[in-house]
Design an enzyme around this catalytic site. Structure first.
Site, mmCIF file in Angstrom:
data_model
loop_
_atom_site.group_PDB
_atom_site.id
_atom_site.type_symbol
_atom_site.label_atom_id
_atom_site.label_comp_id
_atom_site.label_asym_id
_atom_site.label_seq_id
_atom_site.Cartn_x
_atom_site.Cartn_y
_atom_site.Cartn_z
ATOM 1 N N SER A 12 0.834 -1.215 0.000
ATOM 2 C CA SER A 12 0.000 0.000 0.000
ATOM 3 C C SER A 12 0.867 1.263 0.000
ATOM 4 C CB SER A 12 -0.973 -0.001 1.181
ATOM 5 O OG SER A 12 -0.286 0.066 2.404
ATOM 6 N N MET A 89 10.964 -6.247 4.432
ATOM 7 C CA MET A 89 11.151 -6.815 5.766
ATOM 8 C C MET A 89 12.494 -7.533 5.913
ATOM 9 S SD MET A 89 8.695 -5.586 7.247
ATOM 10 C CE MET A 89 6.984 -5.418 7.670
ATOM 11 N N ARG A 90 13.567 -6.870 5.462
ATOM 12 C CA ARG A 90 14.910 -7.431 5.633
ATOM 13 C C ARG A 90 15.878 -6.329 6.052
ATOM 14 N NH1 ARG A 90 15.135 -12.500 3.900
ATOM 15 N NH2 ARG A 90 13.412 -13.058 2.540
ATOM 16 N N ILE A 91 16.934 -6.772 6.723
ATOM 17 C CA ILE A 91 17.998 -5.833 7.089
ATOM 18 C C ILE A 91 18.879 -5.629 5.857
ATOM 19 C CG2 ILE A 91 19.968 -5.475 8.639
ATOM 20 C CD1 ILE A 91 17.315 -5.757 10.110
ATOM 21 N N ASN A 106 13.737 4.509 4.792
ATOM 22 C CA ASN A 106 12.789 3.505 5.276
ATOM 23 C C ASN A 106 11.621 4.183 5.990
ATOM 24 O OD1 ASN A 106 11.832 0.861 5.957
ATOM 25 N ND2 ASN A 106 12.675 1.118 8.008
ATOM 26 N N HIS A 108 8.850 3.268 9.056
ATOM 27 C CA HIS A 108 8.628 2.296 10.131
ATOM 28 C C HIS A 108 7.383 2.711 10.921
ATOM 29 C CE1 HIS A 108 9.570 -0.816 12.975
ATOM 30 N NE2 HIS A 108 9.235 0.053 13.927
HETATM 31 C C1 GAR Z 1 4.078 -0.539 6.706
HETATM 32 O O1 GAR Z 1 3.264 -0.291 7.827
HETATM 33 C C2 GAR Z 1 5.515 -0.203 7.010
HETATM 34 O O2 GAR Z 1 5.675 0.878 7.867
HETATM 35 C C3 GAR Z 1 5.969 -1.488 7.660
HETATM 36 O O3 GAR Z 1 5.393 -2.495 6.896
HETATM 37 C C4 GAR Z 1 4.132 -2.041 6.412
HETATM 38 C C5 GAR Z 1 4.066 -2.343 4.935
HETATM 39 O O4 GAR Z 1 2.766 -2.121 4.454
HETATM 40 N N1 GAR Z 1 7.407 -1.582 7.706
HETATM 41 C C6 GAR Z 1 8.067 -2.160 8.697
HETATM 42 O O5 GAR Z 1 7.517 -2.676 9.643
HETATM 43 C C7 GAR Z 1 9.569 -2.131 8.551
HETATM 44 N N2 GAR Z 1 10.196 -2.570 9.746
HETATM 45 P P1 GAR Z 1 2.512 -2.059 2.899
HETATM 46 O O6 GAR Z 1 3.154 -3.321 2.301
HETATM 47 O O7 GAR Z 1 1.017 -2.071 2.741
HETATM 48 O O8 GAR Z 1 3.152 -0.809 2.373
#
Ligand code: GAR
Length: 194
Positions: A12, A89-91, A106, A108
């Site tokens: 999204s 979702m990776r470092i 990034n 978060h």
């Molecule tokens: C988002 O909320 C983003 O902030 C989070 O993953 C979600 C992805 O949503 N990121 C993390 O947690 C990174 N550590 P999306 O795929 O709908 O954009």
């Protein structure tokens, strides 16, 4: 400014950024989406928007170094200026960080330094916190520790469910991330012209 977006899931945020680019609110071009999960919905979103997709997994390689070296090769071939992580979702390891120093951003879903890691929204909700939020930051070699660019907070009301908090966080993300990226890109373009 040539942009690469990295994502692992729903996408999204990718969609919100792509729409801002299309509307001319971000002065850049999304050269590619990289996705490390072949089944992720973000791939369909990119196809619908005619944005080139590259997808492979670290599991396809002998080591993370080789995985990132392959990625680096592709990014250099595409002359990417900025990497935007949108639910990746990776470092990020040293192979990419050394070349793209201060050029990886990034988002978060918490007010860092609180609740870093993979479950920012759930961890904040379960902690009983009454405020959480969204952080946009440069990526360094830690887990969600890089220099903070922007933050926006949101209240967790007593009767909020986890789903309510997720909805509020995502609404902030979809507005804040494109706005902040537009500003960063504008500033960097100004610097490269002067
Ligand atoms: C988002 O909320 C983003 O902030 C989070 O993953 C979600 C992805 O949503 N990121 C993390 O947690 C990174 N550590 P999306 O795929 O709908 O954009």
């Amino acid at each position: 400014m040539r942009l690469a977006i990295f994502a692992s899931g729903n996408g999204s945020n990718f969609q919100a950024i792509a729409e801002a680019v299309k509307a001319g609110r971000i002065q850049g071009e999304i050269s590619l989406l990289f996705c490390d999960k072949k089944e992720a919905y973000v791939i369909q979103r990119a196809k619908d928007l005619s944005i080139p997709v590259i997808s492979f997994s670290p599991k396809d390689f002998e080591s993370k170094e080789i995985y990132e070296a392959e990625l680096l090769h592709l990014l250099e071939e595409e002359q990417i200026d900025l990497i935007i992580l949108a639910g990746y979702m990776r470092i990020i390891g040293p192979t990419l960080l050394e070349v793209f120093s201060n050029k990886i951003i990034n988002i978060h879903p918490s007010l860092l330094p609180d609740f870093p890691g993979l479950r920012g929204i759930k961890d904040a909700f379960e902690s009983g916190a009454t405020t959480t939020g969204v952080t946009i930051h440069y990526v360094d070699d830690g887990v969600d520790t890089g220099p903070i660019i922007a933050q926006q907070s949101v209240e967790i009301e007593a009767d909020d469910t986890l789903a309510d908090v997720e909805t509020k966080i995502h609404a902030i993300e979809h507005k804040l991330y494109p706005e902040v990226l537009a500003q960063i890109i504008k500033t960097q373009q100004g610097e490269s012209c002067s």
